[in-house]
Design a protein around this motif. Structure first.
Motif, mmCIF file in Angstrom:
data_model
loop_
_atom_site.group_PDB
_atom_site.id
_atom_site.type_symbol
_atom_site.label_atom_id
_atom_site.label_comp_id
_atom_site.label_asym_id
_atom_site.label_seq_id
_atom_site.Cartn_x
_atom_site.Cartn_y
_atom_site.Cartn_z
ATOM 1 N N LEU A 32 77.485 18.920 26.872
ATOM 2 C CA LEU A 32 77.036 19.068 25.482
ATOM 3 C C LEU A 32 77.429 20.438 24.925
ATOM 4 N N PHE A 33 77.294 21.467 25.730
ATOM 5 C CA PHE A 33 77.573 22.815 25.231
ATOM 6 C C PHE A 33 78.916 23.339 25.717
ATOM 7 N N SER A 34 79.760 22.465 26.236
ATOM 8 C CA SER A 34 81.074 22.871 26.726
ATOM 9 C C SER A 34 80.941 24.126 27.589
ATOM 10 N N ALA A 35 80.065 24.049 28.556
ATOM 11 C CA ALA A 35 79.699 25.243 29.323
ATOM 12 C C ALA A 35 79.688 24.939 30.822
ATOM 13 N N THR A 36 80.780 24.352 31.313
ATOM 14 C CA THR A 36 80.810 23.978 32.730
ATOM 15 C C THR A 36 80.695 25.199 33.646
ATOM 16 N N GLY A 37 81.167 26.345 33.151
ATOM 17 C CA GLY A 37 81.136 27.558 33.971
ATOM 18 C C GLY A 37 79.771 28.216 34.045
ATOM 19 N N PHE A 38 78.842 27.816 33.187
ATOM 20 C CA PHE A 38 77.476 28.357 33.302
ATOM 21 C C PHE A 38 76.818 27.861 34.597
ATOM 22 N N ARG A 39 77.271 26.729 35.082
ATOM 23 C CA ARG A 39 76.735 26.084 36.291
ATOM 24 C C ARG A 39 75.235 25.846 36.176
ATOM 25 N N LEU A 40 74.817 25.271 35.064
ATOM 26 C CA LEU A 40 73.400 24.946 34.921
ATOM 27 C C LEU A 40 73.196 23.465 34.637
ATOM 28 N N GLY A 41 72.293 22.887 35.394
ATOM 29 C CA GLY A 41 71.904 21.499 35.186
ATOM 30 C C GLY A 41 70.416 21.391 35.462
ATOM 31 N N TYR A 42 69.890 20.178 35.427
ATOM 32 C CA TYR A 42 68.466 20.008 35.738
ATOM 33 C C TYR A 42 68.177 18.594 36.201
ATOM 34 N N VAL A 43 67.068 18.492 36.920
ATOM 35 C CA VAL A 43 66.581 17.185 37.372
ATOM 36 C C VAL A 43 65.196 16.977 36.801
ATOM 37 N N VAL A 44 64.919 15.728 36.420
ATOM 38 C CA VAL A 44 63.576 15.341 35.974
ATOM 39 C C VAL A 44 63.115 14.243 36.929
ATOM 40 N N ALA B 230 70.885 27.971 23.661
ATOM 41 C CA ALA B 230 71.615 26.736 23.341
ATOM 42 C C ALA B 230 70.625 25.632 22.963
ATOM 43 N N LEU B 231 69.530 25.541 23.702
ATOM 44 C CA LEU B 231 68.552 24.476 23.424
ATOM 45 C C LEU B 231 67.802 24.703 22.116
ATOM 46 N N LYS B 232 67.780 25.958 21.658
ATOM 47 C CA LYS B 232 67.112 26.233 20.377
ATOM 48 C C LYS B 232 68.002 25.856 19.196
ATOM 49 N N MET B 233 69.279 25.612 19.457
ATOM 50 C CA MET B 233 70.222 25.305 18.365
ATOM 51 C C MET B 233 69.896 23.966 17.712
ATOM 52 N N ASP B 234 70.294 23.875 16.443
ATOM 53 C CA ASP B 234 70.196 22.604 15.736
ATOM 54 C C ASP B 234 71.266 21.674 16.339
ATOM 55 N N THR B 235 70.842 20.532 16.827
ATOM 56 C CA THR B 235 71.796 19.671 17.537
ATOM 57 C C THR B 235 72.871 19.085 16.612
ATOM 58 N N ARG B 236 72.687 19.328 15.290
ATOM 59 C CA ARG B 236 73.712 18.810 14.369
ATOM 60 C C ARG B 236 75.069 19.486 14.567
#
Ligand SMILES: Cc1ncc(COP(=O)(O)O)c(C=O)c1O
Length: 383
Positions: free
Chosen positions: A233-245, A276-282
């Motif tokens: 979503l954020f074109s940020a593969t190099g941040f190496r961040l993901g999550y599990v729910v 990034a999560l605070k951004m307007d998803t538009r």
């Protein structure tokens, strides 16, 4: 010297790397191989990361992640996915979507357990299976790449622990309809299984299709392990961040595994994810429109050239077959890079039932994509 790990030795070196070696030293190559969106990471994500570093946030992060980030993920999950998760119990940060896959395997499987997936599918699912002693049962997809629900149902044994889905899908571009998801969920519930749902491409859906998260369906929260990442979503593969729910019980095990293996994720990068999560998803609307144009260009051009090809419904991949040109995917991929300088990944790296196929990523600028299609057309005319 004594023998090295049999488990790791069984996993092959990346064929994608081999392909790019063929292209090395050539400036004319157009790559349709990459699983990385081509737009820039939004500035708030970058600024958030930089500011965190300037504040000397260079220490270990809390094992499950920074509370503010977990809280933002909790509200994103409610709003976007209709998943009722608690940030204190049900979410853990991971090292990209890849780390999320590892944690899912580490926390639910014992050696000998069986996992059902539809093939072709994303590479890591097989090799993590080997690493964790899981028997991965591949079920051939239908011709339109939809899952073969009947065959999946028949493949369940007393050893089956979970079904894994990835919708929208890499490499096929398939995205599940709600009805298909519900049928899969019925199998999961009837057989007391877990459902691993890899949703890293959740934002890349076309033609008005609505992405549904199985953890939002009745009775499914406790059974579902939802995997996601910042990467696509954020074109940020190099941040190496993901999550599990997942349920508290599973997340607690994942925390233990994280402590003794990677000790958490990049602390400062988590502040980039927060912004990034605070951004307007538009911000993504126009990007998705561009991906949709590319999808239609590639699909129509390949079809016009005589490829057997399915119109993708999601992600940014398309998986044509080279069989109409009497070639395997590997042969086609080798020839097209050598003679026309177009890098395309052979389908057979994505598991069984993909020998004849190619995986094309259209995360490439429109003009380049057009040029690549012209080159492929020139090539197939000579066959
Ligand atoms: C289906 C799927 N899941 C997970 C991942 C891994 O994501 P990440 O790059 O965040 O580790 C990818 C990467 O391409 C993917 O295609």
């Amino acid at each position: 010297m004594k023998e090295l790990s049999q488990k790791v030795t069984q996993a092959p070196k990346s064929k994608i790397r081999e392909l790019f070696d063929l292209a090395s030293g050539r400036s004319d190559v157009i790559s349709l191989g990459i699983g990385q969106p081509d737009f820039l990471t939004p500035q708030p994500a970058i600024q958030g990361n930089i500011e965190a570093l300037n504040k000397n946030i260079t220490t270990y992060a809390p094992t499950r992640g920074v509370p503010e980030l977990l809280q933002l993920l909790e509200s994103k999950l409610t709003k976007v996915n209709e998943i009722q998760a608690s940030w204190e119990d049900n979410i853990i940060l991971t090292n990209g979507g890849s780390g999320a896959i590892t944690l899912a395997y580490a926390s639910i499987f014992n050696p000998g357990d069986e996992l059902i997936i539809s093939s072709p599918n994303f590479v890591s699912y097989y090799y993590c299976g080997i690493f964790f002693g899981v028997k991965v049962i591949e079920i051939e997809r239908n011709n339109d790449f939809s899952p073969n629900i009947e065959k999946i149902k028949n493949a369940v044994t007393d050893k089956t622990k979970a079904i894994l889905i990835n919708s929208p899908n890499n490499p096929t571009g398939y995205a599940l309809e709600r009805k298909e998801l519900e049928e899969l969920v019925d199998i999961v519930i009837e057989n007391d299984l877990y459902l691993i749902s890899d949703e890293v491409y959740e934002n890349y859906v076309y033609d008005g299709l609505k992405q549904v998260s199985p953890a939002s369906l009745n009775g499914m929260f406790e059974r579902t392990i939802t995997l996601n990442a910042m990467s696509k979503l954020f074109s940020a593969t190099g941040f190496r961040l993901g999550y599990v729910v997942a349920s508290k019980e599973i997340i607690d095990l994942m925390s233990v595994y994280t402590t003794y293996t990677v000790a958490g994720t990049n602390h400062a990068a988590q502040y980039g994810f927060i912004e990034a999560l605070k951004m307007d998803t538009r911000f993504f609307i126009d990007i998705l429109r561009q991906f949709d144009e590319r999808r239609l260009l590639v699909y129509n051009r390949l079809k016009g050239m005589g490829f057997d090809v399915v119109k993708p419904k999601g992600s940014f991949y398309i998986m044509p077959s080279a069989k109409n040109f009497n070639m395997t995917g590997t042969e086609f991929s080798r020839e097209i890079i050598k003679s026309k300088g177009v890098a395309i990944v052979p389908g057979d790296i994505f598991g069984s039932y993909s020998n004849d196929k190619l995986r094309i990523s259209y995360a490439t600028e429109f003009g380049k994509l057009k040029e690549a299609m012209d080159r492929i057309e020139d090539f197939v005319k000579t066959i």
